[in-house]
Design a protein around this motif. Structure first.
Motif, PDB file in Angstrom:
ATOM      1  N   GLY A  47      35.683-103.775   6.816  1.00  0.00           N
ATOM      2  CA  GLY A  47      35.292-103.194   8.088  1.00  0.00           C
ATOM      3  C   GLY A  47      35.389-104.209   9.213  1.00  0.00           C
ATOM      4  N   VAL A  55      39.142-100.057   9.873  1.00  0.00           N
ATOM      5  CA  VAL A  55      38.889-100.471   8.495  1.00  0.00           C
ATOM      6  C   VAL A  55      40.231-100.738   7.822  1.00  0.00           C
ATOM      7  CG1 VAL A  55      38.012 -99.776   6.220  1.00  0.00           C
ATOM      8  CG2 VAL A  55      36.727 -99.185   8.285  1.00  0.00           C
ATOM      9  N   GLY A 106      33.407 -98.475  11.118  1.00  0.00           N
ATOM     10  CA  GLY A 106      33.396 -99.493  10.075  1.00  0.00           C
ATOM     11  C   GLY A 106      32.175-100.383  10.084  1.00  0.00           C
TER      12      GLY A 106
END
Length: 421
Positions: free
Chosen positions: A228, A243, A280
């Motif tokens: 992330g 991500v 993320g």
């Protein structure tokens, strides 16, 4: 956007996760949340367990991101001495036997041990994120370690852009062996946005590796790694977030050759990327649908492997006019295939059946976790900004659990809980 969004619960030290166990029967509980998007107290030790030397005993890895430049400690279990360490899922009090914290640890690693070019004068926040999986599929657990403040060379000089180090487990990591022997036995891969094959360019404050989660997304019996990068800017929009998914290969490990980029702009639903979305900021993996793949394993015959899906927190996303209400994007697994933007579910609090409506500042999706169940797992979602009568103390927050079906998550059994930050 609330810059002190509470998207780092594991940092509080209340959650001790159990990663994927190669060859061990143990509860799976692995979730990571952003450490950079919260205030200074976010950088407390992280802890996961796995069998890093293949001896059948659980070992422990602990990251200390604020100790010196960041440090990584290993304790190798011998099967005779163990302690009880809380593994609080915030829904129930469950416990996991892990090796006792011996003093000193069996192995201590500093940034220069993982990346020899690291300056001794710059912090890397080594250990602020951890993920355990069997990335090379050899039956021994490996560990991915975030160094989100690591310097990365660019055409315009060094930038605090972040790296991820992957340490591969080995039978040579023997309990009681000298530290020099243990360090020499380590095989290490380094990844950053300067690594050929990985999307993007290293930029200041990207913090690549800030959030990590491991799972077998394509059912090939080698774990894959989700990275992330919630601070990633796209164009003039800051902190949109992306991500990366690095896929593992049996006999090799993680590779950047098939780096897969997940982002909101590629989704058929909504597809809007806005500043401060923080896509993320939290990741969790688990059996969120019923995808499996069968292999022929000598001498046992056909054996099936469950595929993992990936849940991505987007706590800064606006929902129907409510700023920072937050949502969760779930990328569902499909046997023998990579994750796809087309196999996707989007969840927020204004979906029918989801308890408690979306409100400004809820930050739904800031914390994610997976609770293991017999056939499929359940996803729990934290909303640190949620105001609800369930939680009477300031250190408490609202969590919701979502059951799963063969097709993914369902709100039919949505439940609310109150737990600690």
């Amino acid at each position: 956007m609330n810059k002190t969004i509470s998207s780092m619960v594991m940092a509080s030290g209340l959650l001790v996760g159990c990663g994927q166990m190669a060859g061990l029967e143990a509860p799976e509980f692995q979730a990571q949340e952003s450490a950079i998007t919260k205030s200074h107290d976010a950088f407390r030790p992280r802890s996961l367990v796995g069998d890093f030397n293949g001896d059948g005993h659980l070992d422990r890895v602990v990251g200390f991101p604020q100790e010196d430049q960041g440090m990584l400690y290993f304790w190798f279990g011998d099967g005779t001495v163990s302690s009880i360490t809380p593994r609080r899922s915030l829904m129930d009090e469950s416990y996991l036997d892990v090796p006792a914290t011996k003093t000193p640890p069996d192995l201590v690693l500093r940034p220069a041990d993982l990346d020899p070019g690291t300056s001794v004068f710059v912090t890397t926040l080594l250990g602020s994120s951890l993920a355990v999986g069997d990335f090379d599929g050899n039956g021994v657990d490996d560990v991915a370690v975030g160094m989100p403040a690591a310097l990365v060379p660019t055409s315009s000089g060094m930038r605090i852009a972040g790296k991820v180090a992957v340490l591969y487990g080995s039978a040579a990591l023997l309990d009681g062996a000298p530290a020099a022997t243990l360090k020499a036995a380590l095989r290490i891969d380094l990844f950053s946005q300067a690594t050929p094959g990985i999307w993007g360019t290293p930029e200041h404050s990207d913090y690549f590796g800030e959030v990590l989660a491991a799972g077998d997304f394509n059912c090939d019996r080698a774990s894959d790694l989700a990275v992330g990068v919630p601070q990633e800017g796209i164009g003039s929009r800051q902190r949109v977030g992306v991500v990366h998914v690095l896929y593992g290969q049996r006999g090799h490990g993680l590779t950047a050759d098939d780096d897969q980029l997940l982002r909101q702009a590629s989704l058929s639903e909504d597809g809007i990327e806005s500043p401060d979305d923080l896509f993320g900021a939290a990741l969790a993996t688990g059996r969120l649908n019923n995808q499996k793949r069968s292999f022929y394993v000598k001498p046992y015959g056909l054996r099936s492997v469950a595929c993992d899906s990936l849940a991505v927190g987007v706590p800064g996303h606006e929902v129907r006019g409510d700023e920072d209400a937050g949502l969760v994007d779930v990328f569902l697994s499909q046997s023998s295939q990579q994750l796809s933007h087309d196999r996707h579910q989007r969840w927020h609090q204004d979906i029918p059946g989801v308890l408690s409506p979306a409100e400004v500042g809820d930050n739904f999706g800031a914390i994610l976790g997976v609770v293991g169940r017999t056939f499929r797992d359940a996803l729990w979602v934290g909303s640190p900004g949620e105001a609800h009568g369930l939680c009477q103390r300031p250190e408490q927050m609202v969590y919701q659990t979502f059951a799963t079906t063969n097709l993914g998550l369902t709100a039919s059994d949505d439940e609310l809980y109150c737990g600690l930050f």
